[in-house]
Design an enzyme around this catalytic site. Structure first.
Site, PDB file in Angstrom:
ATOM      1  N   ASP A  45     -34.987  -9.381  30.430  1.00 30.48           N
ATOM      2  CA  ASP A  45     -35.879  -8.807  31.428  1.00 30.48           C
ATOM      3  C   ASP A  45     -36.957  -9.811  31.812  1.00 30.48           C
ATOM      4  O   ASP A  45     -37.283 -10.721  31.035  1.00 30.48           O
ATOM      5  CB  ASP A  45     -36.540  -7.536  30.882  1.00 30.48           C
ATOM      6  CG  ASP A  45     -35.555  -6.396  30.710  1.00 30.48           C
ATOM      7  OD1 ASP A  45     -34.546  -6.365  31.437  1.00 30.48           O
ATOM      8  OD2 ASP A  45     -35.796  -5.536  29.836  1.00 30.48           O
ATOM      9  N   TYR A  73     -34.670 -10.526  17.836  1.00 25.75           N
ATOM     10  CA  TYR A  73     -35.859 -10.457  18.690  1.00 25.75           C
ATOM     11  C   TYR A  73     -37.111 -10.337  17.838  1.00 25.75           C
ATOM     12  O   TYR A  73     -37.101  -9.708  16.780  1.00 25.75           O
ATOM     13  CB  TYR A  73     -35.803  -9.234  19.601  1.00 25.75           C
ATOM     14  CG  TYR A  73     -34.667  -9.198  20.590  1.00 25.75           C
ATOM     15  CD1 TYR A  73     -34.820  -9.706  21.877  1.00 25.75           C
ATOM     16  CD2 TYR A  73     -33.439  -8.640  20.247  1.00 25.75           C
ATOM     17  CE1 TYR A  73     -33.779  -9.657  22.796  1.00 25.75           C
ATOM     18  CE2 TYR A  73     -32.393  -8.589  21.156  1.00 25.75           C
ATOM     19  CZ  TYR A  73     -32.569  -9.106  22.428  1.00 25.75           C
ATOM     20  OH  TYR A  73     -31.539  -9.060  23.329  1.00 25.75           O
ATOM     21  N   ASP A  87     -41.636  -0.649  28.779  1.00 25.78           N
ATOM     22  CA  ASP A  87     -42.264  -1.930  28.470  1.00 25.78           C
ATOM     23  C   ASP A  87     -43.507  -2.092  29.337  1.00 25.78           C
ATOM     24  O   ASP A  87     -43.856  -1.204  30.126  1.00 25.78           O
ATOM     25  CB  ASP A  87     -41.289  -3.097  28.650  1.00 25.78           C
ATOM     26  CG  ASP A  87     -40.775  -3.257  30.075  1.00 25.78           C
ATOM     27  OD1 ASP A  87     -41.439  -2.791  31.024  1.00 25.78           O
ATOM     28  OD2 ASP A  87     -39.698  -3.864  30.245  1.00 25.78           O
ATOM     29  N   ARG A 190     -36.679  -2.091  23.913  1.00 23.85           N
ATOM     30  CA  ARG A 190     -37.678  -1.178  24.486  1.00 23.85           C
ATOM     31  C   ARG A 190     -37.288   0.282  24.274  1.00 23.85           C
ATOM     32  O   ARG A 190     -38.162   1.155  24.183  1.00 23.85           O
ATOM     33  CB  ARG A 190     -37.915  -1.479  25.964  1.00 23.85           C
ATOM     34  CG  ARG A 190     -36.698  -1.527  26.842  1.00 23.85           C
ATOM     35  CD  ARG A 190     -37.052  -2.130  28.193  1.00 23.85           C
ATOM     36  NE  ARG A 190     -35.890  -2.493  28.974  1.00 23.85           N
ATOM     37  CZ  ARG A 190     -35.630  -2.031  30.192  1.00 23.85           C
ATOM     38  NH1 ARG A 190     -36.462  -1.172  30.756  1.00 23.85           N
ATOM     39  NH2 ARG A 190     -34.574  -2.428  30.852  1.00 23.85           N
TER      40      ARG A 190
END
Length: 330
Positions: A45, A73, A87, A190
């Site tokens: 993203d 992550y 997010d 997210r």
């Protein structure tokens, strides 16, 4: 350098900056290497940073394999607020504060009980998943109702680190919690943040997300290509002044080849390999099956010169067949 006739064949590990799309990175690489055959494995993203594996030339055929690798992550989850996109790029969602903010011990307990192993996850409506041929985020932005089905994902690591009480920009009391997650392809970090917020009744969303690894390709890879975001203004066809962010690679175009992971090294990092003879290599390139056994998908390599021949799979109990072939190195 993994090139044939001046054309590069291999992978770049790009450290994507915040504020640009994965497609922007592909465009920057395409311009730098003067090639059209460029793609990436696994979208990040715009707000996310970190590892984006970019393939050029023949290595674009490896991307469908790499996209299925596990990812790691580092993220920050903000408890106490929810957004439309789950997010920091989304708008705040009004919600009554139904519960007090959790403490880090409570978060660790819930994570250990509910967010390890294979779980069912519903992606956010603002995702790249296609619904009847259209991206979900395009439908959501157009005001259409988007309802995505739950899908199984696997969480192999979910470490809860430091927690910091803070005040959000609007004055809300929030708790920012750092986490590290290793998960299967298709997992939305997210969505994990959203679901944790729902479990505690206080809402949550991501404020930071950085991809540290895609399989064996890591953000500290010695070949890594860093980049930064630059904004520019231009006039669109309607005569309006528009500001847009674009990606700028920090590596000069003439130096890009030095950062390339050549084909043979790329396939060895991307999948298991098997050694084949020159005669077997010729047969595979003609689409013929050869004797052998592989588990899943593998790459066939002529070991004495590192020539990548084909991607292969098991045909029957005794033979393997090529699913993609590569021209001989010159």
């Amino acid at each position: 350098m993994g090139a044939q006739d001046g054309t590069l064949n291999g992978l770049f590990v790009v450290d994507k900056p915040q504020g640009v799309t994965s497609h922007d990175i592909v465009g920057a690489v395409r311009a730098a290497v003067h090639m059209r055959r460029v793609g990436h494995a696994g979208t990040l993203d715009p707000m996310a940073t970190g590892v984006l594996v970019v393939g050029v030339g023949n290595a674009t055929r490896l991307l469908n394999v790499i996209v299925d690798h596990t990812k790691t992550y580092a993220a920050t989850i903000r408890f106490g607020q929810r957004t439309t996109t789950d997010d920091a790029d989304g708008a705040l969602v009004d919600m009554p504060r139904a519960a007090a903010l959790p403490d880090v011990g409570m978060i660790r307990d819930v994570v250990s009980q509910k967010f390890h192993g294979t779980i069912e996850q519903v992606p956010n409506a603002y995702s790249a998943i296609k619904v009847h041929g259209r991206r979900a985020y395009n439908l959501a932005r157009a005001g259409e109702h988007v309802e995505l089905e739950a899908r199984p994902v696997t969480i192999s690591r979910f470490d809860v680190g430091d927690a910091r009480p803070a005040a959000a920009a609007n004055g809300d009391a929030v708790l920012d919690v750092d986490v590290t997650v290793t998960c299967s392809a298709g997992t939305y970090i997210r969505a994990l943040a959203r679901d944790l917020g729902e479990d505690f009744g206080c809402g949550a969303h991501l404020t930071q997300l950085r991809r540290l690894a895609v399989g064996d390709f890591t953000v500290d890879d010695p070949h890594v290509v860093t980049a930064h975001t630059k904004t520019r203004e231009y006039t669109n066809r309607d005569g309006e002044r528009v500001t847009r962010a674009h990606a700028v690679l920090d590596v000069p175009a003439d130096d890009m080849a030095a950062h390339l992971i050549p084909m043979v090294d790329a396939v060895r990092e991307a999948m298991p390999t098997i050694a084949v003879s020159r005669d077997e290599a010729r047969d595979l390139r003609y689409g013929r099956w050869i004797a052998g056994h592989v588990d899943g998908t593998s790459a066939a390599v002529v070991e004495d010169d590192g020539d990548v021949v084909a991607i292969v799979e098991q045909a029957n109990g005794k033979t393997i067949r090529p699913t993609a072939v590569f021209p001989a190195a010159r």
